[in-house]
Design a protein around this motif. Structure first.
Motif, PDB file in Angstrom:
ATOM      1  N   ALA A 123       0.836  -1.216   0.000  1.00 38.17           N
ATOM      2  CA  ALA A 123       0.000   0.000   0.000  1.00 38.17           C
ATOM      3  C   ALA A 123       0.866   1.259   0.000  1.00 38.17           C
ATOM      4  O   ALA A 123       0.519   2.273  -0.614  1.00 38.17           O
ATOM      5  CB  ALA A 123      -0.928  -0.007   1.214  1.00 38.17           C
ATOM      6  N   LEU A 124       2.004   1.207   0.715  1.00 45.45           N
ATOM      7  CA  LEU A 124       2.875   2.395   0.774  1.00 45.45           C
ATOM      8  C   LEU A 124       3.648   2.593  -0.529  1.00 45.45           C
ATOM      9  O   LEU A 124       3.827   3.719  -0.993  1.00 45.45           O
ATOM     10  CB  LEU A 124       3.852   2.271   1.956  1.00 45.45           C
ATOM     11  N   VAL A 125       4.140   1.492  -1.114  1.00 42.64           N
ATOM     12  CA  VAL A 125       4.902   1.618  -2.373  1.00 42.64           C
ATOM     13  C   VAL A 125       3.957   1.989  -3.516  1.00 42.64           C
ATOM     14  O   VAL A 125       4.277   2.812  -4.360  1.00 42.64           O
ATOM     15  CB  VAL A 125       5.649   0.289  -2.703  1.00 42.64           C
ATOM     16  N   ARG A 126       2.796   1.403  -3.545  1.00 40.12           N
ATOM     17  CA  ARG A 126       1.814   1.555  -4.636  1.00 40.12           C
ATOM     18  C   ARG A 126       2.490   1.332  -6.008  1.00 40.12           C
ATOM     19  O   ARG A 126       2.534   2.213  -6.862  1.00 40.12           O
ATOM     20  CB  ARG A 126       1.154   2.946  -4.593  1.00 40.12           C
ATOM     21  N   PRO A 127       3.047   0.107  -6.200  1.00 40.66           N
ATOM     22  CA  PRO A 127       3.727  -0.164  -7.476  1.00 40.66           C
ATOM     23  C   PRO A 127       2.711  -0.271  -8.611  1.00 40.66           C
ATOM     24  O   PRO A 127       1.518  -0.476  -8.361  1.00 40.66           O
ATOM     25  CB  PRO A 127       4.390  -1.522  -7.226  1.00 40.66           C
ATOM     26  N   LYS A 128       3.220  -0.159  -9.833  1.00 47.09           N
ATOM     27  CA  LYS A 128       2.335  -0.352 -10.989  1.00 47.09           C
ATOM     28  C   LYS A 128       2.145  -1.829 -11.272  1.00 47.09           C
ATOM     29  O   LYS A 128       1.168  -2.219 -11.905  1.00 47.09           O
ATOM     30  CB  LYS A 128       2.933   0.345 -12.212  1.00 47.09           C
ATOM     31  N   VAL A 129       3.121  -2.629 -10.870  1.00 47.15           N
ATOM     32  CA  VAL A 129       2.992  -4.077 -11.073  1.00 47.15           C
ATOM     33  C   VAL A 129       3.739  -4.816  -9.962  1.00 47.15           C
ATOM     34  O   VAL A 129       4.776  -4.339  -9.475  1.00 47.15           O
ATOM     35  CB  VAL A 129       3.518  -4.485 -12.477  1.00 47.15           C
ATOM     36  N   ILE A 130       3.167  -5.944  -9.566  1.00 48.16           N
ATOM     37  CA  ILE A 130       3.830  -6.820  -8.582  1.00 48.16           C
ATOM     38  C   ILE A 130       4.203  -8.108  -9.307  1.00 48.16           C
ATOM     39  O   ILE A 130       3.346  -8.721  -9.959  1.00 48.16           O
ATOM     40  CB  ILE A 130       2.886  -7.162  -7.407  1.00 48.16           C
ATOM     41  N   VAL A 131       5.475  -8.495  -9.207  1.00 56.04           N
ATOM     42  CA  VAL A 131       5.901  -9.789  -9.751  1.00 56.04           C
ATOM     43  C   VAL A 131       6.096 -10.721  -8.566  1.00 56.04           C
ATOM     44  O   VAL A 131       6.893 -10.431  -7.663  1.00 56.04           O
ATOM     45  CB  VAL A 131       7.210  -9.663 -10.558  1.00 56.04           C
ATOM     46  N   VAL A 132       5.339 -11.813  -8.565  1.00 53.87           N
ATOM     47  CA  VAL A 132       5.423 -12.750  -7.450  1.00 53.87           C
ATOM     48  C   VAL A 132       6.299 -13.922  -7.856  1.00 53.87           C
ATOM     49  O   VAL A 132       6.126 -14.507  -8.930  1.00 53.87           O
ATOM     50  CB  VAL A 132       4.016 -13.247  -7.042  1.00 53.87           C
ATOM     51  N   LEU A 133       7.248 -14.241  -6.968  1.00 49.92           N
ATOM     52  CA  LEU A 133       8.278 -15.232  -7.295  1.00 49.92           C
ATOM     53  C   LEU A 133       7.994 -16.564  -6.610  1.00 49.92           C
ATOM     54  O   LEU A 133       8.181 -16.698  -5.398  1.00 49.92           O
ATOM     55  CB  LEU A 133       9.641 -14.704  -6.857  1.00 49.92           C
ATOM     56  N   GLY A 134       7.508 -17.504  -7.392  1.00 48.92           N
ATOM     57  CA  GLY A 134       7.361 -18.866  -6.864  1.00 48.92           C
ATOM     58  C   GLY A 134       5.965 -19.201  -6.390  1.00 48.92           C
ATOM     59  O   GLY A 134       5.139 -18.337  -6.107  1.00 48.92           O
ATOM     60  N   ARG A 135       5.751 -20.523  -6.315  1.00 49.91           N
ATOM     61  CA  ARG A 135       4.429 -21.043  -5.959  1.00 49.91           C
ATOM     62  C   ARG A 135       3.948 -20.544  -4.600  1.00 49.91           C
ATOM     63  O   ARG A 135       2.827 -20.071  -4.448  1.00 49.91           O
ATOM     64  CB  ARG A 135       4.488 -22.587  -5.923  1.00 49.91           C
TER      65      ARG A 135
ATOM     66  N   TYR B 121      -4.018  -7.763  -6.765  1.00 52.80           N
ATOM     67  CA  TYR B 121      -3.940  -7.726  -5.298  1.00 52.80           C
ATOM     68  C   TYR B 121      -4.225  -6.296  -4.866  1.00 52.80           C
ATOM     69  O   TYR B 121      -3.477  -5.380  -5.216  1.00 52.80           O
ATOM     70  CB  TYR B 121      -2.546  -8.160  -4.806  1.00 52.80           C
ATOM     71  N   GLU B 122      -5.327  -6.112  -4.150  1.00 59.62           N
ATOM     72  CA  GLU B 122      -5.723  -4.768  -3.700  1.00 59.62           C
ATOM     73  C   GLU B 122      -5.716  -3.787  -4.878  1.00 59.62           C
ATOM     74  O   GLU B 122      -5.213  -2.657  -4.747  1.00 59.62           O
ATOM     75  CB  GLU B 122      -4.782  -4.276  -2.588  1.00 59.62           C
ATOM     76  N   GLY B 123      -6.179  -4.255  -6.020  1.00 60.78           N
ATOM     77  CA  GLY B 123      -6.296  -3.377  -7.192  1.00 60.78           C
ATOM     78  C   GLY B 123      -5.007  -3.207  -7.988  1.00 60.78           C
ATOM     79  O   GLY B 123      -4.994  -2.495  -8.995  1.00 60.78           O
ATOM     80  N   ILE B 124      -3.916  -3.859  -7.542  1.00 62.13           N
ATOM     81  CA  ILE B 124      -2.634  -3.739  -8.260  1.00 62.13           C
ATOM     82  C   ILE B 124      -2.416  -5.012  -9.089  1.00 62.13           C
ATOM     83  O   ILE B 124      -2.590  -6.120  -8.573  1.00 62.13           O
ATOM     84  CB  ILE B 124      -1.477  -3.526  -7.267  1.00 62.13           C
TER      85      ILE B 124
END
Ligand code: URA
Length: 288
Positions: free
Chosen positions: A211-223, A246-249
């Protein structure tokens, strides 16, 4: 642990800051007069008290440690007996709400002092996360391993080297326009899989970081990270290749770099995932 100590801990205020002696009123004044403005009024409800304590923990970052003694103790005295003495009814939502209101310094301190699950007894360091706190990219891994636990930084081992190369392929560098964090902030002993209860306790920290970073994209690493963040049991093979949220991101799932070190044949798939993430990022940039 006393009820008050529990309450302050939940809010990320280390209990050792509380003096054993009562705070002395300054010469010619009262203790209340020295409290931050936010503490001027007495809380009437639990919600008010929680928000005042959370606010004060934020304000405390701006004052000297010595001043903190003079803030925390009277602050705890201000809490109504209903909060100080009542049994905890729903500790997790209270804690999550307090964490959701934290700024970076308060969050940093709360993670460093966290004793919400058993991992605190075996960790060397908490691993908060690293990078640009206003990054457009956020990477989320599973949990610190041995090297990360020793150094207090995510992805510093062999998998980290590969991750740095993956970042470079996107024109990104650790510490520049990317923030890297894990689902868990403490190392599970022997690198075992995280327990659901550990994930539950740690999730509010990651949620607040996002929420603080508010990135444009999140890359999730691994299962594991993907299934934890997206709250699903769908296998990683099925999570890849589509854009989740995730939370709109927007969230893109790819393989964990440690897995890629063992399974070179899936590197091409990981490259496809990164291209998808870049597309999502660029599209979000165009809309901004
Ligand atoms: N694996 C992870 O998921 N995170 C780290 O920080 C290191 C290894």
């Amino acid at each position: 642990m006393s009820r008050r100590a529990q309450f302050l801990e939940v809010l990320g205020i280390p209990t050792e800051w509380i003096p054993r002696r009562p705070p002395a009123a300054p010469e010619g004044g009262t203790v209340e007069a020295d409290l931050p403005a936010v503490m001027a009024a007495e809380p009437e409800t639990a919600e008010e008290a929680i928000s005042m304590v959370a606010q004060a923990s934020v304000d405390m970052d701006a004052v000297e440690a010595a001043d903190v003694f003079d803030v925390v103790e009277p602050l705890a005295e201000l809490l109504p007996p209903a909060i100080v003495d009542a049994p905890l009814i729903a500790p997790v939502p209270d804690r999550a709400a307090a964490i959701a209101a934290m700024d970076w310094p308060a969050l940093d301190a709360a993670v460093a002092a966290c004793e919400a699950c058993g991992l605190c007894s075996t960790r060397t360091n908490t691993v908060f996360g690293v990078g640009d706190r206003e990054a457009e990219w956020m990477l989320v891994g599973e949990a610190p391993g041995e090297n990360e636990d020793l150094q207090g930084e995510p992805f510093v081992g062999q998998a980290g080297k590969l991750l740095d190369n993956m970042l470079a392929s996107l024109g990104l560098r650790r510490g520049r326009n990317v923030f890297i964090a894990n689902v868990l902030k403490c190392r599970p002993p022997g690198n075992r899989n995280p327990e659901p209860a550990e994930v539950d306790q740690c999730e509010p920290f990651l949620k607040r970081q996002i929420a603080l970073v508010r990135p444009k994209v999140i890359v999730v690493l691994g299962r594991f990270a993907a299934q934890s963040l997206l709250r699903t049991t769908t296998p990683i093979g099925k999570l890849r290749g589509t854009v989740h949220s995730y939370e709109g991101i927007p969230v893109v799932v790819t393989y964990h770099p440690a897995y890629l070190l063992r399974t070179l044949t899936d590197k091409a798939r990981a490259w496809e995932d990164l291209c998808l993430a870049r597309e999502v990022h660029d599209r979000a940039g165009a809309q901004a």
